[in-house]
Design a protein around this motif. Sequence first.
Motif, PDB file in Angstrom:
ATOM      1  N   SER A   1       0.828  -1.198   0.000  1.00 33.35           N
ATOM      2  CA  SER A   1       0.000   0.000   0.000  1.00 33.35           C
ATOM      3  C   SER A   1       0.863   1.249   0.000  1.00 33.35           C
ATOM      4  O   SER A   1       1.849   1.338   0.727  1.00 33.35           O
ATOM      5  CB  SER A   1      -0.917   0.016   1.234  1.00 33.35           C
TER       6      SER A   1
ATOM      7  N   ASN B   1      -0.104   4.250   0.998  1.00 35.23           N
ATOM      8  CA  ASN B   1      -0.375   5.055   2.190  1.00 35.23           C
ATOM      9  C   ASN B   1      -0.178   4.298   3.496  1.00 35.23           C
ATOM     10  O   ASN B   1      -0.154   4.908   4.562  1.00 35.23           O
ATOM     11  CB  ASN B   1      -1.807   5.593   2.134  1.00 35.23           C
ATOM     12  N   TYR B   2      -0.052   2.961   3.417  1.00 35.45           N
ATOM     13  CA  TYR B   2       0.112   2.155   4.623  1.00 35.45           C
ATOM     14  C   TYR B   2       1.291   1.195   4.427  1.00 35.45           C
ATOM     15  O   TYR B   2       1.091   0.022   4.101  1.00 35.45           O
ATOM     16  CB  TYR B   2      -1.181   1.393   4.938  1.00 35.45           C
TER      17      TYR B   2
ATOM     18  N   THR C   1      -4.601  -5.971   9.532  1.00 40.10           N
ATOM     19  CA  THR C   1      -4.569  -4.602  10.039  1.00 40.10           C
ATOM     20  C   THR C   1      -5.555  -4.319  11.161  1.00 40.10           C
ATOM     21  O   THR C   1      -5.567  -3.207  11.685  1.00 40.10           O
ATOM     22  CB  THR C   1      -4.829  -3.594   8.897  1.00 40.10           C
TER      23      THR C   1
ATOM     24  N   LYS D   1      -8.378   1.088   5.890  1.00 41.03           N
ATOM     25  CA  LYS D   1      -8.460   2.447   6.417  1.00 41.03           C
ATOM     26  C   LYS D   1      -9.464   2.576   7.566  1.00 41.03           C
ATOM     27  O   LYS D   1      -9.363   3.491   8.386  1.00 41.03           O
ATOM     28  CB  LYS D   1      -8.845   3.428   5.300  1.00 41.03           C
TER      29      LYS D   1
END
Length: 300
Positions: free
Chosen positions: A78, A80-81, A152, A124
Motif C-alpha cells: 500500500s 499510504n500504509y 490490520t 483504512k
Amino acid sequence: MDHGEEKSLCPESNQLIARTRWKLLAKVLHKTNAENGQSSSQLAPTTSRELYGLFEWHVLESNRFWKDTTGQWLQCCSFNYPHFSLNVRFLINQFSINELTGFNNTGNVCVWPSEEVLAYYCMKNNYVFKQKTVLELGGGMTCLASFAVAKTSDATLVACTDGNPASVENVKRIIQHNNLSSTCPITAQVLDWKNESSFKDMESMWDVILCADCLFFDDGRQALVDTMQRITTRNGLILIMAPRRGRTLDAFLELCHGKFDIYLEEEFDDDVTLSHQKKLLSPDYNSDHNYPLLVQLKKR
C-alpha cells in the motif's frame, strides 16, 4: 453463482452489460498485455486495467515462489500504509471461457476494482472490525478484503469463502505463505449461498460480512440476500462494494428492503474519489460498470 441476465433491463441493456463484462474477461484470458506494456509473466494477467491504483503490485522472484508451476505470486503493498504487505497467489491459465460460463468464476481471473476498493476501505477503517467475527462472501481467488482485515485489525476471526473449491484452495495457499501468526486467526472454506448445507452451522454467527461485486448474476441474488440475513448476528453489519452496472445494484437493494437498514454512499473515501475523477477524463472509462459504491446493510 449461476449466470443469469438482468431481467429488469431491456434486452439491449442486458447485452451491453454482459458484453462489457465478458470483453474484460476475454482480455485477461487471452493475455492482451500490450495495453499495459507488460511481458506475459508480469501483472496484466492478474490485475484488471480498471484498478484505481490503491495498491502496488510487484512480481516476486524468490526461488520459493518460482517453484510454483501453476500459480504466479505477487507482492501487494500500500502506498499510504507501508506496514501492509501481502504475498498473493494467482492462478494463471487455469480457466477457459467454457469453465467460466454458467458459474461466477470471474473472481478467479483477476482482481477487479470493487475487490481492490473494499480491501482498501477495510484497511483504512479497521476499527470497524475490533473484536468482531468477519466473513467474506464470494472472495474469489484472493479474498483481498479478508486479508486486509486480518493483517490490520483486531478482529477475533476472519473467514475467507467462495463457492469455487479451486478458489478456496488458492486462498489456503496464500494463508500458508503469509506471516499471520501475530494477527487474528484466518480460515478459508467453500460457501455456496445457493446451497444451504454449506453454511448450515453459521446461523447468526458473523458480526461483519464483506462482499465485493457479487451482484451481477441475477439467478443467485435472492439466495445471497437470504444467506446474509441468516449468518449475520443481530444488528450485524454487511459491507458491500459494487458498481451500479445498469439496474443490477438497484435490483439487489430492492430484495434487501424490509430485511436490512440500507445505507448507500457514492463518495466514501477521498483517495478512491480522486482516482475515480482522474479516470473520468478517459473516454474508455465506464463508471457504471466499474466504479464501486459502498452499501452498508444493518440487520434488523
